[in-house]
Write a protein that holds these residues in place. Structure first.
Motif, PDB file in Angstrom:
ATOM      1  N   SER A   4      25.883  32.202  43.227  1.00 29.55           N
ATOM      2  CA  SER A   4      25.387  31.617  41.894  1.00 29.55           C
ATOM      3  C   SER A   4      25.396  32.746  41.178  1.00 29.55           C
ATOM      4  CB  SER A   4      24.143  30.816  42.293  1.00 29.55           C
ATOM      5  OG  SER A   4      23.430  30.577  41.101  1.00 29.55           O
ATOM      6  N   ILE A   5      25.948  32.348  39.797  1.00 34.42           N
ATOM      7  CA  ILE A   5      26.012  33.327  38.816  1.00 34.42           C
ATOM      8  C   ILE A   5      25.487  32.731  37.527  1.00 34.42           C
ATOM      9  CG2 ILE A   5      28.307  33.596  38.650  1.00 34.42           C
ATOM     10  CD1 ILE A   5      28.040  36.499  37.978  1.00 34.42           C
ATOM     11  N   SER A   6      25.012  33.291  36.432  1.00 35.11           N
ATOM     12  CA  SER A   6      24.775  32.578  35.340  1.00 35.11           C
ATOM     13  C   SER A   6      26.085  32.618  34.568  1.00 35.11           C
ATOM     14  CB  SER A   6      23.663  33.450  34.731  1.00 35.11           C
ATOM     15  OG  SER A   6      23.769  32.887  33.109  1.00 35.11           O
ATOM     16  N   LEU A   7      26.262  31.491  33.968  1.00 29.41           N
ATOM     17  CA  LEU A   7      27.681  31.646  33.013  1.00 29.41           C
ATOM     18  C   LEU A   7      27.497  32.523  31.799  1.00 29.41           C
ATOM     19  CD1 LEU A   7      30.289  29.912  32.498  1.00 29.41           C
ATOM     20  CD2 LEU A   7      28.874  28.363  31.140  1.00 29.41           C
ATOM     21  N   VAL A   8      26.277  32.603  31.312  1.00 31.06           N
ATOM     22  CA  VAL A   8      26.253  33.450  30.056  1.00 31.06           C
ATOM     23  C   VAL A   8      26.738  34.992  30.633  1.00 31.06           C
ATOM     24  CG1 VAL A   8      24.563  34.735  28.639  1.00 31.06           C
ATOM     25  CG2 VAL A   8      24.521  32.248  29.124  1.00 31.06           C
ATOM     26  N   LEU A   9      26.011  35.325  31.948  1.00 33.71           N
ATOM     27  CA  LEU A   9      26.295  36.722  32.451  1.00 33.71           C
ATOM     28  C   LEU A   9      27.993  36.713  32.683  1.00 33.71           C
ATOM     29  CD1 LEU A   9      25.436  39.358  33.510  1.00 33.71           C
ATOM     30  CD2 LEU A   9      25.158  38.317  35.934  1.00 33.71           C
ATOM     31  N   LEU A  10      28.595  35.682  33.261  1.00 32.45           N
ATOM     32  CA  LEU A  10      29.987  35.892  33.655  1.00 32.45           C
ATOM     33  C   LEU A  10      30.802  36.064  32.304  1.00 32.45           C
ATOM     34  CD1 LEU A  10      32.177  35.403  35.714  1.00 32.45           C
ATOM     35  CD2 LEU A  10      32.196  32.992  35.498  1.00 32.45           C
ATOM     36  N   LEU A  11      30.512  35.221  31.222  1.00 34.72           N
ATOM     37  CA  LEU A  11      31.021  35.193  30.227  1.00 34.72           C
ATOM     38  C   LEU A  11      30.941  36.617  29.248  1.00 34.72           C
ATOM     39  CD1 LEU A  11      30.765  31.841  28.607  1.00 34.72           C
ATOM     40  CD2 LEU A  11      32.707  32.721  29.563  1.00 34.72           C
ATOM     41  N   GLY A  12      29.680  37.239  29.426  1.00 35.52           N
ATOM     42  CA  GLY A  12      29.434  38.485  28.908  1.00 35.52           C
ATOM     43  C   GLY A  12      30.292  39.646  29.488  1.00 35.52           C
ATOM     44  N   ILE A  13      30.515  39.619  30.924  1.00 35.42           N
ATOM     45  CA  ILE A  13      31.405  40.510  31.693  1.00 35.42           C
ATOM     46  C   ILE A  13      32.673  40.351  31.271  1.00 35.42           C
ATOM     47  CG2 ILE A  13      32.143  41.056  33.805  1.00 35.42           C
ATOM     48  CD1 ILE A  13      29.548  40.260  35.003  1.00 35.42           C
ATOM     49  N   LEU A  14      33.386  39.154  31.031  1.00 33.92           N
ATOM     50  CA  LEU A  14      34.565  38.869  30.602  1.00 33.92           C
ATOM     51  C   LEU A  14      34.676  39.545  29.110  1.00 33.92           C
ATOM     52  CD1 LEU A  14      37.293  37.435  31.143  1.00 33.92           C
ATOM     53  CD2 LEU A  14      36.215  35.425  29.954  1.00 33.92           C
ATOM     54  N   VAL A  15      34.003  39.065  28.324  1.00 29.02           N
ATOM     55  CA  VAL A  15      34.093  39.685  27.068  1.00 29.02           C
ATOM     56  C   VAL A  15      34.102  41.256  27.237  1.00 29.02           C
ATOM     57  CG1 VAL A  15      32.862  40.319  24.707  1.00 29.02           C
ATOM     58  CG2 VAL A  15      32.986  38.104  25.749  1.00 29.02           C
ATOM     59  N   VAL A  16      33.342  41.872  27.847  1.00 27.21           N
ATOM     60  CA  VAL A  16      33.263  43.465  27.900  1.00 27.21           C
ATOM     61  C   VAL A  16      34.748  44.026  28.635  1.00 27.21           C
ATOM     62  CG1 VAL A  16      32.259  45.460  29.096  1.00 27.21           C
ATOM     63  CG2 VAL A  16      30.914  43.735  28.046  1.00 27.21           C
ATOM     64  N   VAL A  17      35.029  43.291  29.525  1.00 26.75           N
ATOM     65  CA  VAL A  17      36.370  43.574  30.313  1.00 26.75           C
ATOM     66  C   VAL A  17      37.615  43.385  29.125  1.00 26.75           C
ATOM     67  CG1 VAL A  17      38.145  42.903  31.808  1.00 26.75           C
ATOM     68  CG2 VAL A  17      35.620  43.049  32.778  1.00 26.75           C
ATOM     69  N   ASN A  49      26.878  21.312  26.533  1.00 28.36           N
ATOM     70  CA  ASN A  49      26.199  21.689  27.663  1.00 28.36           C
ATOM     71  C   ASN A  49      26.469  20.889  28.858  1.00 28.36           C
ATOM     72  OD1 ASN A  49      24.551  22.963  29.396  1.00 28.36           O
ATOM     73  ND2 ASN A  49      22.504  22.286  28.685  1.00 28.36           N
ATOM     74  N   ARG A  50      26.293  19.589  28.692  1.00 32.09           N
ATOM     75  CA  ARG A  50      26.739  18.627  29.537  1.00 32.09           C
ATOM     76  C   ARG A  50      28.072  18.876  30.338  1.00 32.09           C
ATOM     77  NH1 ARG A  50      23.760  15.057  26.202  1.00 32.09           N
ATOM     78  NH2 ARG A  50      25.604  14.282  25.095  1.00 32.09           N
ATOM     79  N   PHE A  51      29.032  18.844  29.261  1.00 30.43           N
ATOM     80  CA  PHE A  51      30.372  19.252  29.530  1.00 30.43           C
ATOM     81  C   PHE A  51      30.429  20.195  30.480  1.00 30.43           C
ATOM     82  CE2 PHE A  51      34.432  21.221  28.924  1.00 30.43           C
ATOM     83  CZ  PHE A  51      35.255  20.362  29.483  1.00 30.43           C
ATOM     84  N   VAL A  52      29.858  21.444  30.271  1.00 28.52           N
ATOM     85  CA  VAL A  52      30.026  22.761  31.141  1.00 28.52           C
ATOM     86  C   VAL A  52      29.418  22.620  32.433  1.00 28.52           C
ATOM     87  CG1 VAL A  52      29.291  25.286  31.201  1.00 28.52           C
ATOM     88  CG2 VAL A  52      30.389  24.104  29.191  1.00 28.52           C
ATOM     89  N   THR A  53      28.116  21.896  32.327  1.00 27.26           N
ATOM     90  CA  THR A  53      27.435  21.614  33.510  1.00 27.26           C
ATOM     91  C   THR A  53      28.243  20.790  34.650  1.00 27.26           C
ATOM     92  OG1 THR A  53      25.484  21.902  32.387  1.00 27.26           O
ATOM     93  CG2 THR A  53      25.375  20.635  34.591  1.00 27.26           C
ATOM     94  N   VAL A  55      31.493  20.501  34.642  1.00 24.88           N
ATOM     95  CA  VAL A  55      32.816  21.252  35.226  1.00 24.88           C
ATOM     96  C   VAL A  55      32.327  22.200  36.079  1.00 24.88           C
ATOM     97  CG1 VAL A  55      34.156  22.651  34.525  1.00 24.88           C
ATOM     98  CG2 VAL A  55      34.083  20.962  33.041  1.00 24.88           C
ATOM     99  N   ALA A  56      31.296  22.785  36.053  1.00 20.96           N
ATOM    100  CA  ALA A  56      30.617  23.739  36.961  1.00 20.96           C
ATOM    101  C   ALA A  56      30.208  22.929  38.315  1.00 20.96           C
ATOM    102  CB  ALA A  56      29.345  24.363  36.433  1.00 20.96           C
ATOM    103  N   ASP A  57      29.636  21.727  38.184  1.00 18.90           N
ATOM    104  CA  ASP A  57      29.251  20.927  39.419  1.00 18.90           C
ATOM    105  C   ASP A  57      30.726  20.356  40.198  1.00 18.90           C
ATOM    106  OD1 ASP A  57      26.717  20.910  38.863  1.00 18.90           O
ATOM    107  OD2 ASP A  57      26.603  19.214  37.734  1.00 18.90           O
ATOM    108  N   MET A  58      31.571  20.263  39.203  1.00 21.17           N
ATOM    109  CA  MET A  58      32.761  19.749  39.938  1.00 21.17           C
ATOM    110  C   MET A  58      33.440  20.995  40.613  1.00 21.17           C
ATOM    111  SD  MET A  58      36.241  18.238  38.076  1.00 21.17           S
ATOM    112  CE  MET A  58      36.374  19.778  37.047  1.00 21.17           C
ATOM    113  N   ILE A  59      33.409  22.003  40.115  1.00 26.03           N
ATOM    114  CA  ILE A  59      33.939  23.357  40.826  1.00 26.03           C
ATOM    115  C   ILE A  59      32.990  23.731  41.945  1.00 26.03           C
ATOM    116  CG2 ILE A  59      34.371  25.729  40.460  1.00 26.03           C
ATOM    117  CD1 ILE A  59      35.194  25.286  37.745  1.00 26.03           C
TER     118      ILE A  59
END
Length: 64
Positions: A4-17, A49-53, A55-59
């Motif tokens: 489990s990882i926060s989407l904010v953390l994941l996107l932040g790492i992606l921006v840095v990369v 927020n509902r859409f992202v949630t 999609v995350a649930d589906m994944i």
């Protein structure tokens, strides 16, 4: 084992990369972050927020 990882953390790492890999320059990255920040305060935020949630649930339900 579930990870489990926060989407904010994941996107932040992606921006840095992307910035370090020279795919995105720092200026446009800041503009995108500010756009997201201000978008979060609009009436569209709950729908996004509902859409992202959903999609995350589906994944999360995918079994390999």
């Amino acid at each position: 084992m579930a990870l489990s990882i926060s989407l904010v953390l994941l996107l932040g790492i992606l921006v840095v990369v992307l910035i370090r890999g020279k795919s995105v320059k720092p200026g446009p990255a800041v503009v995108c972050v500010l756009f997201g920040f201000f978008l979060a305060s609009t009436s569209m935020a709950p729908s996004i927020n509902r859409f992202v949630t959903s999609v995350a649930d589906m994944i999360g339900q995918i079994r390999l």
